[in-house]
Design a protein around this motif. Structure first.
Motif, PDB file in Angstrom:
ATOM      1  N   MET A 136      33.577  58.674  41.431  1.00  0.00           N
ATOM      2  CA  MET A 136      32.374  57.660  40.632  1.00  0.00           C
ATOM      3  C   MET A 136      31.928  59.046  39.936  1.00  0.00           C
ATOM      4  O   MET A 136      31.152  58.991  41.110  1.00  0.00           O
ATOM      5  CB  MET A 136      31.770  56.021  41.676  1.00  0.00           C
ATOM      6  CG  MET A 136      32.869  56.068  42.060  1.00  0.00           C
ATOM      7  SD  MET A 136      32.566  53.809  41.270  1.00  0.00           S
ATOM      8  CE  MET A 136      31.043  53.131  41.460  1.00  0.00           C
ATOM      9  N   VAL A 178      37.521  54.803  50.597  1.00  0.00           N
ATOM     10  CA  VAL A 178      37.134  52.482  50.248  1.00  0.00           C
ATOM     11  C   VAL A 178      38.228  52.169  51.591  1.00  0.00           C
ATOM     12  O   VAL A 178      37.856  52.130  52.354  1.00  0.00           O
ATOM     13  CB  VAL A 178      37.457  52.249  49.075  1.00  0.00           C
ATOM     14  CG1 VAL A 178      37.907  51.143  49.279  1.00  0.00           C
ATOM     15  CG2 VAL A 178      36.988  52.615  47.717  1.00  0.00           C
ATOM     16  N   PRO A 182      34.341  42.195  56.318  1.00  0.00           N
ATOM     17  CA  PRO A 182      33.194  42.280  55.751  1.00  0.00           C
ATOM     18  C   PRO A 182      33.415  42.829  53.585  1.00  0.00           C
ATOM     19  O   PRO A 182      33.960  43.232  53.666  1.00  0.00           O
ATOM     20  CB  PRO A 182      31.339  43.162  56.348  1.00  0.00           C
ATOM     21  CG  PRO A 182      32.511  43.716  57.123  1.00  0.00           C
ATOM     22  CD  PRO A 182      33.448  43.513  57.687  1.00  0.00           C
ATOM     23  N   SER A 183      32.210  41.860  53.276  1.00  0.00           N
ATOM     24  CA  SER A 183      32.171  42.226  51.654  1.00  0.00           C
ATOM     25  C   SER A 183      32.061  43.792  51.008  1.00  0.00           C
ATOM     26  O   SER A 183      31.086  44.778  51.723  1.00  0.00           O
ATOM     27  CB  SER A 183      31.194  41.655  50.799  1.00  0.00           C
ATOM     28  OG  SER A 183      30.872  41.664  49.722  1.00  0.00           O
ATOM     29  N   SER A 208      34.468  45.935  52.790  1.00  0.00           N
ATOM     30  CA  SER A 208      35.224  46.996  53.333  1.00  0.00           C
ATOM     31  C   SER A 208      36.541  46.767  52.705  1.00  0.00           C
ATOM     32  O   SER A 208      36.828  47.404  54.234  1.00  0.00           O
ATOM     33  CB  SER A 208      35.275  45.980  54.618  1.00  0.00           C
ATOM     34  OG  SER A 208      35.481  44.862  54.138  1.00  0.00           O
ATOM     35  N   GLY A 209      37.174  46.527  51.617  1.00  0.00           N
ATOM     36  CA  GLY A 209      38.419  47.555  50.781  1.00  0.00           C
ATOM     37  C   GLY A 209      39.307  45.921  50.763  1.00  0.00           C
ATOM     38  O   GLY A 209      40.017  46.904  51.174  1.00  0.00           O
ATOM     39  N   THR A 244      40.604  46.173  47.588  1.00  0.00           N
ATOM     40  CA  THR A 244      41.327  47.279  47.469  1.00  0.00           C
ATOM     41  C   THR A 244      42.711  47.286  48.001  1.00  0.00           C
ATOM     42  O   THR A 244      44.061  48.132  47.217  1.00  0.00           O
ATOM     43  CB  THR A 244      40.273  48.631  47.974  1.00  0.00           C
ATOM     44  OG1 THR A 244      39.427  48.341  46.774  1.00  0.00           O
ATOM     45  CG2 THR A 244      41.180  50.119  47.668  1.00  0.00           C
ATOM     46  N   GLU A 288      41.234  36.013  48.390  1.00  0.00           N
ATOM     47  CA  GLU A 288      39.799  35.024  48.896  1.00  0.00           C
ATOM     48  C   GLU A 288      40.480  33.700  47.926  1.00  0.00           C
ATOM     49  O   GLU A 288      39.038  33.470  46.866  1.00  0.00           O
ATOM     50  CB  GLU A 288      38.712  35.341  48.427  1.00  0.00           C
ATOM     51  CG  GLU A 288      38.749  36.854  48.619  1.00  0.00           C
ATOM     52  CD  GLU A 288      37.326  37.554  49.348  1.00  0.00           C
ATOM     53  OE1 GLU A 288      35.401  36.088  48.616  1.00  0.00           O
ATOM     54  OE2 GLU A 288      36.407  38.742  49.084  1.00  0.00           O
ATOM     55  N   HIS A 319      36.518  34.836  53.705  1.00  0.00           N
ATOM     56  CA  HIS A 319      35.283  35.126  54.527  1.00  0.00           C
ATOM     57  C   HIS A 319      35.855  33.475  55.416  1.00  0.00           C
ATOM     58  O   HIS A 319      34.843  33.745  56.118  1.00  0.00           O
ATOM     59  CB  HIS A 319      34.033  34.782  53.918  1.00  0.00           C
ATOM     60  CG  HIS A 319      34.083  36.499  53.166  1.00  0.00           C
ATOM     61  ND1 HIS A 319      33.814  37.672  53.969  1.00  0.00           N
ATOM     62  CD2 HIS A 319      34.067  36.878  52.265  1.00  0.00           C
ATOM     63  CE1 HIS A 319      33.364  38.784  52.931  1.00  0.00           C
ATOM     64  NE2 HIS A 319      33.641  37.555  51.534  1.00  0.00           N
ATOM     65  N   ARG A 376      36.603  46.142  33.146  1.00  0.00           N
ATOM     66  CA  ARG A 376      35.559  46.766  33.145  1.00  0.00           C
ATOM     67  C   ARG A 376      36.437  47.960  31.709  1.00  0.00           C
ATOM     68  O   ARG A 376      37.910  47.474  31.386  1.00  0.00           O
ATOM     69  CB  ARG A 376      35.601  47.655  34.006  1.00  0.00           C
ATOM     70  CG  ARG A 376      35.101  47.134  35.513  1.00  0.00           C
ATOM     71  CD  ARG A 376      35.009  48.205  36.120  1.00  0.00           C
ATOM     72  NE  ARG A 376      36.078  48.667  36.250  1.00  0.00           N
ATOM     73  CZ  ARG A 376      36.168  50.455  36.949  1.00  0.00           C
ATOM     74  NH1 ARG A 376      35.711  50.840  36.987  1.00  0.00           N
ATOM     75  NH2 ARG A 376      37.549  50.619  36.378  1.00  0.00           N
TER      76      ARG A 376
HETATM   77  N1  LIG Z   1      37.921  50.528  40.915  1.00  0.00           N
HETATM   78  C1  LIG Z   1      37.114  50.956  41.833  1.00  0.00           C
HETATM   79  N2  LIG Z   1      36.137  52.304  40.840  1.00  0.00           N
HETATM   80  C2  LIG Z   1      35.143  52.329  42.097  1.00  0.00           C
HETATM   81  N3  LIG Z   1      34.459  51.839  43.643  1.00  0.00           N
HETATM   82  C3  LIG Z   1      35.440  51.051  43.939  1.00  0.00           C
HETATM   83  C4  LIG Z   1      36.807  50.597  42.747  1.00  0.00           C
HETATM   84  N4  LIG Z   1      37.342  49.397  43.365  1.00  0.00           N
HETATM   85  C5  LIG Z   1      36.858  49.169  44.381  1.00  0.00           C
HETATM   86  N5  LIG Z   1      35.874  50.494  44.859  1.00  0.00           N
HETATM   87  C6  LIG Z   1      34.832  50.495  45.930  1.00  0.00           C
HETATM   88  O1  LIG Z   1      35.888  49.803  47.290  1.00  0.00           O
HETATM   89  C7  LIG Z   1      34.354  49.454  47.628  1.00  0.00           C
HETATM   90  C8  LIG Z   1      35.221  48.100  48.503  1.00  0.00           C
HETATM   91  O2  LIG Z   1      35.585  47.172  47.500  1.00  0.00           O
HETATM   92  P1  LIG Z   1      36.810  45.436  47.573  1.00  0.00           P
HETATM   93  O3  LIG Z   1      37.068  45.277  46.982  1.00  0.00           O
HETATM   94  O4  LIG Z   1      37.955  46.097  48.627  1.00  0.00           O
HETATM   95  O5  LIG Z   1      36.138  45.049  48.852  1.00  0.00           O
HETATM   96  P2  LIG Z   1      36.379  43.732  49.397  1.00  0.00           P
HETATM   97  O6  LIG Z   1      36.389  44.008  51.073  1.00  0.00           O
HETATM   98  O7  LIG Z   1      37.399  43.256  49.170  1.00  0.00           O
HETATM   99  O8  LIG Z   1      34.410  43.286  49.215  1.00  0.00           O
HETATM  100  P3  LIG Z   1      34.859  41.038  49.348  1.00  0.00           P
HETATM  101  O9  LIG Z   1      35.127  40.733  50.415  1.00  0.00           O
HETATM  102  O10 LIG Z   1      33.494  41.344  48.738  1.00  0.00           O
HETATM  103  O11 LIG Z   1      35.765  41.136  47.857  1.00  0.00           O
HETATM  104  C9  LIG Z   1      33.378  49.349  47.609  1.00  0.00           C
HETATM  105  O12 LIG Z   1      32.296  49.535  48.078  1.00  0.00           O
HETATM  106  C10 LIG Z   1      33.551  49.288  45.430  1.00  0.00           C
HETATM  107  O13 LIG Z   1      32.357  49.314  44.834  1.00  0.00           O
END
Ligand SMILES: Nc1ncnc2c1ncn2[C@@H]1O[C@H](COP(=O)(O)OP(=O)(O)OP(=O)(O)O)[C@@H](O)[C@H]1O
Ligand SMILES: [Mg+2]
Lengths: 246, 227
Positions: free
Chosen positions: A19, A26, A45-46, A48-49, A52, A173, A206, B226
């Motif tokens: 970034m 991540v 949790p939100s 957590s990845g 990704t 989700e 969740h 984006r």
């Molecule tokens: N393309 C990206 N560029 C930069 N940071 C990213 C990118 N994709 C994800 N992140 C970061 O990675 C982390 C995990 O994101 P992710 O979407 O995998 O979380 P999540 O567990 O799915 O959360 P949620 O439950 O809210 O969906 C976050 O801090 C997010 O900001």
């Protein structure tokens, strides 16, 4: 299925995002083995990845290090055509935000992956109607997404994910934007599929109700697998879940 | 021949496809359901092409009048600022006309690029979703090009007919039937046809960069909406 094999294997996967000048780690080394026909829930949790990790498993993004194997084939080794084929035939995606194509009717949305798979129009249409029937939307096949409720759109997404009889359904989700009852219906539908068609279901959530139908729950915190629980161990820790995640 | 191909032995060699007729069908539906956006994209093309077609048709009409050797009409023409060619020669557009024509076509292409870039941004999700369902880059490219071709063809046809119509009516009012007595209808046909071709070409030219951007987009990028 006496000897279920690993349909998905995640081996020491890490993912960094840059970034600007800073680097975000991540995923920090994830190992997973998922057997054919399993119903897996990924909780965490939100941030957590989870999403990704899903993108890596679904071949939508490449890990920074480590590998994802689907049917013991390294996804990062696939070329653009094979990757497209994998996305089209092998994996069905369901997203939190439905991602129904707005300008197409319910039926057209469901038949699109079949067109990509080279299935003739008539056969695709019949199968599409069958799938819409399965999710209870047969009478609405000609409706555009904006004429459907959130739950109905998500059911279209489920039908679409099933179009090419995928071996794996990745649901990120799927009930996140739905009310409780419609969320329950989607969960029941997924469970039915896993039981009757032997589809492997991997779902991030969740939603605690999702746990009751899962064979295994994988808890992810801060880019690592925290713990993995089988269903029989779950009921014991459910009290704690309520405290921690509820 | 390469040993590494062995790695992928389990995956049947199968292809994802998007038959041409299917892509036309999808493109037509997409244009229909985004009628206003398509209209905006097409309007600048209609204007530019009708101008081009007007100038082209007019030059054939003038050639016809010169051919008629009607003194009064030719005098009216030269008073109108036209350079009258020697008898028997084709009238050629003036440098000023050509310059304005060039500018209008340039503005038109820039306008198309602009609206198509907006269209791509609007359709991030759709493109991402299609890619998740197994669409190849070139499916996306194909859909955008077919859409642009159809828009270009319809817009250019409207523009070409309007331009030729205005040129014919205008000279009929000015010169009466003399305007069309000696005109080469072949020439008018050529100006309409070349206007339509030019319109399709400009429309495709304008969509090329936005379509390439769309096609190359990674599915997750597109999903995240984006840029
Ligand atoms: N393309 C990206 N560029 C930069 N940071 C990213 C990118 N994709 C994800 N992140 C970061 O990675 C982390 C995990 O994101 P992710 O979407 O995998 O979380 P999540 O567990 O799915 O959360 P949620 O439950 O809210 O969906 C976050 O801090 C997010 O900001
Ligand atoms: Mg997420």
């Amino acid at each position: 299925m006496e000897n279920p094999t690993n349909i998905v294997r995640v081996s020491n996967v890490t993912k960094d995002f840059t970034m600007g000048k800073s680097m975000v780690h991540v995923l920090k080394g994830i190992d997973l083995e998922i057997k054919t026909g399993e119903y897996i829930s990924i909780m965490g949790p939100s941030g957590s990845g989870k999403t990704t990790l899903f993108n890596m498993i679904g071949g939508l993004d490449k890990p920074t290090t480590g590998s994802v194997f689907i049917d013991e084939i390294d996804v990062s080794q696939l070329d653009a055509y094979e990757l497209a084929w994998l996305r089209c035939r092998k994996i069905g995606y369901i997203f939190q935000t439905f991602n129904i194509i707005q300008v197409m009717t319910a039926l057209e949305n469901v038949t699109l992956p079949m067109i990509f798979a080279g299935i003739p129009d008539d056969a695709a249409r019949d199968k599409g109607m069958e799938l819409l029937d399965l999710v209870g939307l047969k009478p609405r096949f000609q409706h555009k997404p904006f004429e459907l409720s959130g739950g109905q759109q998500q059911r279209v997404a489920v039908a679409r994910a099933l179009a090419n009889d995928p071996a794996i359904i990745l649901a990120d989700e799927p009930t996140g934007n739905l009310d409780l009852t419609t969320g329950d219906e989607i969960i029941k539908l997924l469970k039915l599929l896993s039981r009757e068609k032997g589809v492997t279901i991997i779902s991030a959530t969740h939603d605690l109700k999702m746990l009751n139908v899962s064979d295994r729950v994988i808890w992810v915190t801060d880019g690592r697998v925290d713990r993995i629980e089988n269903r029989d161990e779950l009921s014991i820790s459910l009290g704690k879940i309520d405290e921690k995640w509820g | 021949m390469q040993p590494e191909t062995k790695l992928k032995k389990n995956l049947p060699k199968k292809q994802v496809v998007l038959p041409f007729l299917k892509s036309v069908e999808i493109a037509v539906k997409s244009i229909k359901s985004r009628f206003f956006r398509s209209l905006i994209t097409t309007i600048s093309l209609i204007l530019a092409i009708s101008f081009y077609s007007y100038i082209k048709t007019n030059s054939y009409i003038i050639s016809g009048i010169v051919f008629s050797e009607n003194k009064i009409a030719i005098q009216t023409l030269s008073q109108g600022g036209y350079e009258i060619p020697a008898t028997g020669e084709q009238y050629n557009t003036t440098p000023k006309e050509r310059w304005i024509l060039f500018l209008s076509l340039l503005v038109c292409v820039v306008g198309i690029v602009n609206t198509q870039l907006m269209a791509v941004a609007d359709r991030f999700r759709e493109i991402g979703t299609m890619k998740c369902l197994g669409a190849l880059d070139r499916f996306i490219l194909k859909l955008f090009l077919i859409e642009a071709f159809l828009q270009g063809f319809i817009g250019a046809a409207i523009g070409a007919l309007t331009g030729a119509g205005i040129a014919l009516c205008g000279s009929l009012i000015k010169f009466g039937t003399l305007a069309i007595t000696y005109v080469s209808f072949n020439g008018i046909f050529i100006s309409i046809a070349s206007s339509i071709l030019l319109g399709c070409f400009l429309s495709l030219l304008g969509v090329l960069y936005p379509a390439l951007l769309a096609a190359r987009m990674q599915p997750i990028e597109a999903m995240r909406g984006r840029d």
